[in-house]
Scaffold this motif. Structure first.
Motif, PDB file in Angstrom:
ATOM      1  N   ASP A  20       0.833  -1.207   0.000  1.00 35.54           N
ATOM      2  CA  ASP A  20       0.000   0.000   0.000  1.00 35.54           C
ATOM      3  C   ASP A  20       0.869   1.259   0.000  1.00 35.54           C
ATOM      4  O   ASP A  20       0.537   2.254  -0.653  1.00 35.54           O
ATOM      5  N   ASP A 202     -17.588   1.267   9.198  1.00 40.56           N
ATOM      6  CA  ASP A 202     -17.569   2.449   8.330  1.00 40.56           C
ATOM      7  C   ASP A 202     -17.180   3.705   9.107  1.00 40.56           C
ATOM      8  O   ASP A 202     -16.455   4.569   8.598  1.00 40.56           O
ATOM      9  N   ARG A 205     -13.353   3.529   9.886  1.00 47.47           N
ATOM     10  CA  ARG A 205     -12.582   3.850   8.685  1.00 47.47           C
ATOM     11  C   ARG A 205     -12.628   5.344   8.379  1.00 47.47           C
ATOM     12  O   ARG A 205     -11.621   5.945   7.996  1.00 47.47           O
ATOM     13  N   LYS A 206     -13.793   5.952   8.562  1.00 48.78           N
ATOM     14  CA  LYS A 206     -13.927   7.390   8.305  1.00 48.78           C
ATOM     15  C   LYS A 206     -13.071   8.202   9.266  1.00 48.78           C
ATOM     16  O   LYS A 206     -12.334   9.104   8.845  1.00 48.78           O
ATOM     17  N   TYR A 210      -9.176   5.768   6.456  1.00 48.38           N
ATOM     18  CA  TYR A 210      -8.797   4.522   5.794  1.00 48.38           C
ATOM     19  C   TYR A 210      -8.731   4.662   4.275  1.00 48.38           C
ATOM     20  O   TYR A 210      -7.811   4.153   3.634  1.00 48.38           O
ATOM     21  N   HIS A 211      -9.723   5.352   3.685  1.00 52.71           N
ATOM     22  CA  HIS A 211      -9.815   5.387   2.227  1.00 52.71           C
ATOM     23  C   HIS A 211      -8.774   6.298   1.586  1.00 52.71           C
ATOM     24  O   HIS A 211      -8.652   6.340   0.361  1.00 52.71           O
ATOM     25  N   LYS A 212      -7.998   6.994   2.393  1.00 50.12           N
ATOM     26  CA  LYS A 212      -6.942   7.849   1.857  1.00 50.12           C
ATOM     27  C   LYS A 212      -5.542   7.285   2.135  1.00 50.12           C
ATOM     28  O   LYS A 212      -4.542   7.885   1.741  1.00 50.12           O
ATOM     29  N   SER A 215      -3.684   6.633  -1.039  1.00 49.92           N
ATOM     30  CA  SER A 215      -3.818   7.655  -2.076  1.00 49.92           C
ATOM     31  C   SER A 215      -2.451   8.149  -2.530  1.00 49.92           C
ATOM     32  O   SER A 215      -1.535   8.335  -1.721  1.00 49.92           O
TER      33      SER A 215
END
Length: 217
Positions: A20, A202, A205-206, A210-212, A215
Motif C-alpha cells: 500500500d 464504516d 474507517r472514516k 482509511y480510504h486515503k 492515495s
C-alpha cells in the motif's frame, strides 16, 4: 537478521502494508506471481542480484557465486521467468542457510523444497519442479539491475517477503516508503481495535482516514 536499521523496519511490517505504501508513491515494487515455497517463510534483506540465461557450449556455472554473497543479503535471481529448468536447489540452500543469508528470490523455479522447509530457509519463486538447470542455465551477470515479477530490483534494494508474496523497496525511496507503511499499519491496527470495542467499521474507517491511506502522494 541484518543490523541495518531500514531492513529491521521492513522486517517488522507485512508485505500488505508495504505494498500500500508503494502504491502511495506510484512505485511498482510488487513482484507478480513470486511466492514462498512455504507459508511460514518470511525474509528481509538487501539484494545481491544476478541475471541468468540459457547455457552456452560449454556451459557456465549456476552457483559458484554463493560464497561471495554478504551475510544477511537476499539472493535475487532473474531467470526470465523460466519454468522448465531450475536455478536453485539443495546445495545452494544448505550453503546459504549456513552462511546466514536472508533468503532467495527467483523469477523462475527452484527444486529440493523439502530441505528449505526443513531448515526454514526462505525461498520465493514462481514454482518448484525437479528438472535440473545444469547444462541448461548459467549465470550471465552479477551485481546488476534485474527484473523480478515485473518489478525492477537494483543491487542493495530491500526485499521483503512473507506469505502474501515478495516486494522490493528501492533504495532512494526506502525512508518514505517505510514511513508510509508504518503509518498505514498503525491506522489499520487502530481501526481493528475500534471495531473490537464496538464501533461500526464504516465509522472507524472514516475517523482514521482509511480510504486515503493508499492515495497517491
Amino acid at each position: 537478521m541484518s543490523g541495518d536499521g531500514n531492513v529491521v523496519r521492513a522486517a517488522a511490517l507485512d508485505t500488505a502494508s508495504l505494498s500500500d505504501a508503494l502504491d502511495r508513491y506510484g512505485i511498482i515494487g510488487q513482484c507478480y506471481r513470486i511466492a514462498s515455497r512455504h507459508p511460514s517463510f518470511g525474509m528481509a534483506g538487501r539484494a545481491f542480484t544476478m541475471i541468468c540465461g540459457p547455457a552456452a557450449t560449454p556451459p557456465g556455472t549456476v552457483g559458484d557465486y554463493i560464497d561471495d554473497v554478504p551475510e544477511g543479503h537476499v539472493v535475487v535471481i532473474d531467470n526470465g521467468g523460466r519454468e522448465d529448468a531450475t536455478i536453485w536447489g539443495d546445495i545452494l540452500t544448505e550453503i546459504a542457510h549456513r552462511r546466514g543469508l536472508a533468503g532467495t528470490v527467483i523469477d523462475g523455479i527452484s527444486r529440493d523444497v523439502s530441505l528449505c522447509r526443513e531448515l526454514g530457509y526462505p525461498v520465493f519463486s514462481r514454482g518448484h519442479w525437479m528438472r535440473t538447470g545444469k547444462d541448461r542455465v548459467q549465470v550471465e551477470r552479477l551485481d546488476c539491475i534485474v527484473t523480478i515479477g515485473g518489478a525492477r530490483v537494483a543491487p542493495g534494494d530491500i526485499l521483503r517477503g512473507d506469505a502474501d508474496g515478495v516486494l522490493v523497496i528501492p533504495q532512494n525511496h526506502e525512508d518514505a516508503v517505510l514511513d508510509a507503511a508504518e503509518e498505514i499499519a498503525g491506522a489499520e491496527k487502530k481501526i481493528r481495535d475500534a471495531v473490537r470495542d464496538g464501533m461500526r467499521l464504516d465509522e472507524a474507517r472514516k475517523q482514521l482516514g482509511y480510504h486515503k491511506l493508499q492515495s497517491r502522494s
